[in-house]
Scaffold this active site. Structure first.
Site, short mmCIF file in Angstrom:
data_model
loop_
_atom_site.label_atom_id
_atom_site.label_comp_id
_atom_site.label_asym_id
_atom_site.label_seq_id
_atom_site.Cartn_x
_atom_site.Cartn_y
_atom_site.Cartn_z
N LYS A 16 0.85 -1.19 0.00
CA LYS A 16 0.00 0.00 0.00
C LYS A 16 0.88 1.24 0.00
CE LYS A 16 -3.93 -2.04 2.50
NZ LYS A 16 -4.96 -1.93 1.45
N ARG A 68 -10.02 -11.88 2.54
CA ARG A 68 -10.91 -12.97 2.08
C ARG A 68 -10.21 -14.32 2.18
NH1 ARG A 68 -11.53 -10.09 -3.66
NH2 ARG A 68 -11.15 -8.35 -2.26
N1 BES Z 1 -7.99 -3.97 4.51
C1 BES Z 1 -8.17 -3.64 3.14
C2 BES Z 1 -9.50 -2.92 2.89
C3 BES Z 1 -9.65 -1.55 3.45
C4 BES Z 1 -9.40 -0.44 2.66
C5 BES Z 1 -10.09 -1.36 4.73
C6 BES Z 1 -9.57 0.81 3.18
C7 BES Z 1 -10.27 -0.09 5.23
C8 BES Z 1 -10.02 0.99 4.46
C9 BES Z 1 -8.18 -4.90 2.29
O1 BES Z 1 -7.36 -5.93 2.74
C10 BES Z 1 -7.72 -4.53 0.93
O2 BES Z 1 -6.60 -4.18 0.78
N2 BES Z 1 -8.63 -4.62 -0.05
C11 BES Z 1 -8.35 -4.28 -1.41
C12 BES Z 1 -8.80 -5.42 -2.27
C13 BES Z 1 -8.38 -5.30 -3.70
C14 BES Z 1 -6.88 -5.51 -3.81
C15 BES Z 1 -9.12 -6.32 -4.52
C16 BES Z 1 -9.11 -3.02 -1.74
O3 BES Z 1 -10.29 -2.91 -1.39
O4 BES Z 1 -8.52 -2.13 -2.35
MN MN Z 2 -5.38 -5.74 2.00
#
Ligand code: BES
Ligand code: MN
Ligand code: ZN
Length: 477
Positions: free
Chosen positions: A254, A328
Site C-alpha cells: 500500500k 478474504r
Molecule cells: N484492509 C483492506 C480494505 C480496506 C481499505 C479497509 C480501506 C479499510 C479501508 C483490504 O485488505 C484490501 O486491501 N482490499 C483491497 C482489495 C483489492 C486488492 C481487490 C481493496 O479494497 O482495495
Molecule cells: Mn489488503
C-alpha cells in the site's frame, strides 16, 4: 465511569449537574421552584432546536438545558448525539456526576442512547499519552419515573465492550500482534477460548490463511471462542471476524500515506471478541461460536507471491492474484471452520474492501447475504442499535468474476469493478448454503464523523449490532 439508574428526582440525587432535554413545542417537564429553566427558554438563551445548549445555576447545582428538536424525530441516534454534546459541555464545566432527566414517553432505545452517547463521547485512547489533568466525569445517573435500571446496565455493558474494541483498533500493530490478541481473548470472562498457532493452521489444511501469514516473522493465530455450553438452547450462531493486525498490502504494498491506519484491519475480529465478552457478561441464553483469524500481511522473502496458488481447508484452490486481497483468504478458512462446526447461522465482520467505502461511506456498512430472512434479521439488529447496514447484491454473474484461470477461484477479479461485491462472492463460496451474512465494515470502523466519536480513530463498530442479533435469537427460542 460509573453508570446507574434511579427513580429519584434529579435534584435529589448527588449529581452536581443535571441534563434536561426540551422538545419543540413543549416546556420543561419539571420546573425549579424559582422558575429558572422556563425563564432561560423565554429569554431565548435556551432553545428547543436539536443540540442547542444553555446552562443555568440554581440550588447549588448546574442545569444543562439541551434542545431535543421534534419529539417524533427523537430516536436512539439523536439520544446518543444529545448525550455526547451534553457530556462535552458538562466536562468543560468540571462536572463529576451528571444526572440525565429522562424525557417522558420515550422508548428504551432513547434510554440506552443516553448512556451510549455519554460513554462513547467520554472515551479517550490514552494508552501512550495519559491525560493527567484532564477533567473526567465520574458517574452518570439516569433519572426516570419508571425503573430503567436493566436497560441502563445493559447499555453500560455494551458501550464498555464497544470502547474496548476501540482500544484494540487504536493499538498499534507492534503492541497488538496476533498472539497478543489471542492472549487478550483468552482473558475474556465466561468464554471458552482455544487458539491454533501457525503450525496447527497449516496442519489443519488452512492453506489460504497460512499463505497470508507467511510473509511475517510474527506468527498467526486462529482464535476460537465458545459461549453457552451444551445446556444452552441449541442452534449455534457463528461470528467470524477478520483480524489482520497490520495490512501493509503484502507484495502489493500500500502507499505510505494511509498505511499506518491499517492497524485497524483487525476491527472485525475485535467486534466479535467484544460482542462475545458482552454476551457472556449479560449471560444471554444463547449458544455462540466466535472465530477470529489473526495475522499480519507483510512483504518479505517468504511472503506469498502474486500468482501463487493455495488450497483452502475445504479443498478449494485459489490463485492469489493480489496479495492485498488478504482478508478474504483468512476468512475463507475461518468460514470453512464455521461450516465444519455445523453452525446454524453465520455472520462475518470484516474491513474487507475500499470499494464499500466508495459505495456507502461512513453511514452504512455493506450487508451481503445468501438468505433473505437472515439478512432481514441482521438489518433489523442494525436499525435497532443504530449500527446501520445496507443490503448490497450477490449474483451468479458477480460470482463468475472471481473464477480463477488456473485454479477454482482468484482472490481478485480481472475486472477492476464491484470489488466489495466480488469479495463478498468469494466468501459466499465458502459459506455455501448455510444462512450467512457478511458485513463489510471498512467505512465504519475508523474515523466516523459522528459527534459521539469525539476521539477519532477506531469506532468499535459491530459490537452493539452483534449482541442485539444474538439476543434476538435467544428470545426466539
Ligand atoms: N484492509 C483492506 C480494505 C480496506 C481499505 C479497509 C480501506 C479499510 C479501508 C483490504 O485488505 C484490501 O486491501 N482490499 C483491497 C482489495 C483489492 C486488492 C481487490 C481493496 O479494497 O482495495
Ligand atoms: Mn489488503
Ligand atoms: Zn486488509
Amino acid at each position: 465511569m460509573h453508570v446507574e439508574a434511579t427513580t429519584a428526582s434529579p435534584p435529589s440525587t448527588h449529581a452536581d449537574t443535571i441534563a434536561i432535554g426540551v422538545f419543540e413545542g413543549k416546556g420543561v417537564a419539571h420546573e425549579l421552584p424559582g422558575g429558572e429553566l422556563g425563564a432561560l427558554l423565554e429569554s431565548g438563551e435556551a432553545r428547543r432546536t436539536f443540540k442547542h445548549l444553555a446552562v443555568a445555576h440554581a440550588g447549588g447545582k448546574r442545569f444543562v438545558l439541551v434542545g431535543l428538536g421534534a419529539r417524533e424525530a427523537f430516536d436512539g441516534e439523536r439520544a446518543r448525539i444529545a448525550a455526547a454534546i451534553v457530556h462535552g459541555r458538562a466536562r468543560e464545566l468540571g462536572t463529576r456526576t451528571l444526572c440525565w432527566e429522562l424525557p417522558h414517553h420515550v422508548d428504551d432505545r432513547v434510554v440506552a442512547g443516553l448512556v451510549e452517547g455519554t460513554l462513547l463521547h467520554a472515551y479517550r485512547f490514552a494508552r501512550y499519552r495519559p491525560a493527567a489533568d484532564e477533567r473526567r466525569l465520574e458517574a452518570l445517573v439516569v433519572s426516570a419515573h419508571h425503573d430503567v435500571s436493566d436497560i441502563v446496565r445493559r447499555a453500560g455493558v455494551l458501550t464498555r465492550a464497544q470502547n474496548r474494541a476501540r482500544d484494540l483498533g487504536n493499538t498499534p500493530a507492534n503492541d497488538l500482534t496476533p498472539e497478543d490478541l489471542a492472549q487478550y481473548a483468552s482473558r475474556v470472562a465466561g468464554v471458552k477460548v482455544t487458539v491454533m498457532d501457525g503450525e496447527q493452521i497449516r496442519e489443519a489444511g488452512m492453506g489460504a490463511f497460512a499463505a497470508v501469514a507467511r510473509g511475517s516473522a510474527t506468527p498467526p493465530r486462529l482464535i476460537r471462542l465458545e459461549y453457552g455450553g451444551a445446556d444452552a438452547p441449541a442452534p449455534q450462531l457463528a461470528l467470524v471476524g477478520k483480524a489482520v493486525t497490520f495490512d501493509s498490502g503484502g507484495l502489493a504494498l500500500k502507499s505510505a500515506s494511509t498505511m499506518h491506519e491499517m492497524k485497524f484491519d483487525m476491527a472485525g475480529g475485535a467486534a466479535v471478541i467484544e460482542a462475545l465478552a458482552a454476551i457472556a457478561e449479560l449471560e444471554l441464553p444463547v449458544r455462540l461460536l466466535g472465530l477470529v483469524g489473526a495475522t499480519e500481511n507483510l512483504p518479505s522473502g517468504t511472503a506469498m507471491r502474486a500468482g501463487d496458488i493455495v488450497t483452502a481447508q475445504d479443498g478449494t484452490t485459489i490463485e492469489v492474484n493480489n496479495p492485498d486481497a488478504e482478508g478474504r483468504l483468512v476468512l475463507a478458512d475461518c468460514l470453512c471452520s464455521a461450516v465444519r462446526d455445523d453452525a446454524a447461522q453465520i455472520v462475518d465482520v470484516a474491513t474487507l474492501t475500499g470499494g464499500v467505502v466508495t459505495a456507502l461511506g461512513s453511514i452504512y456498512a455493506g450487508l451481503f447475504a445468501n438468505d433473505g430472512a437472515w439478512a432481514d434479521r441482521v438489518r433489523r439488529a442494525g436499525d435497532q442499535t443504530g449500527e446501520l447496514v445496507w443490503p448490497l447484491p450477490l449474483h451468479p454473474e458477480y460470482a463468475a468474476m472471481i473464477k480463477g484461470r488456473y485454479a477454482q477461484l482468484t482472490n481478485r477479479s480481472v475486472r477492476r469493478e464491484a470489488t466489495a461485491v466480488t469479495a463478498a462472492e468469494f466468501l459466499h463460496h465458502f459459506a455455501g448454503a448455510k444462512p450467512w451474512a457478511h458485513l463489510d465494515i471498512a467505512g465504519m470502523a475508523w474515523d466516523v464523523p459522528r459527534p459521539y466519536f469525539a476521539d477519532k480513530g477506531a469506532t468499535g463498530f459491530g459490537v452493539r449490532l452483534l449482541v442485539e442479533l444474538a439476543a434476538g435469537l435467544g428470545s426466539a427460542l
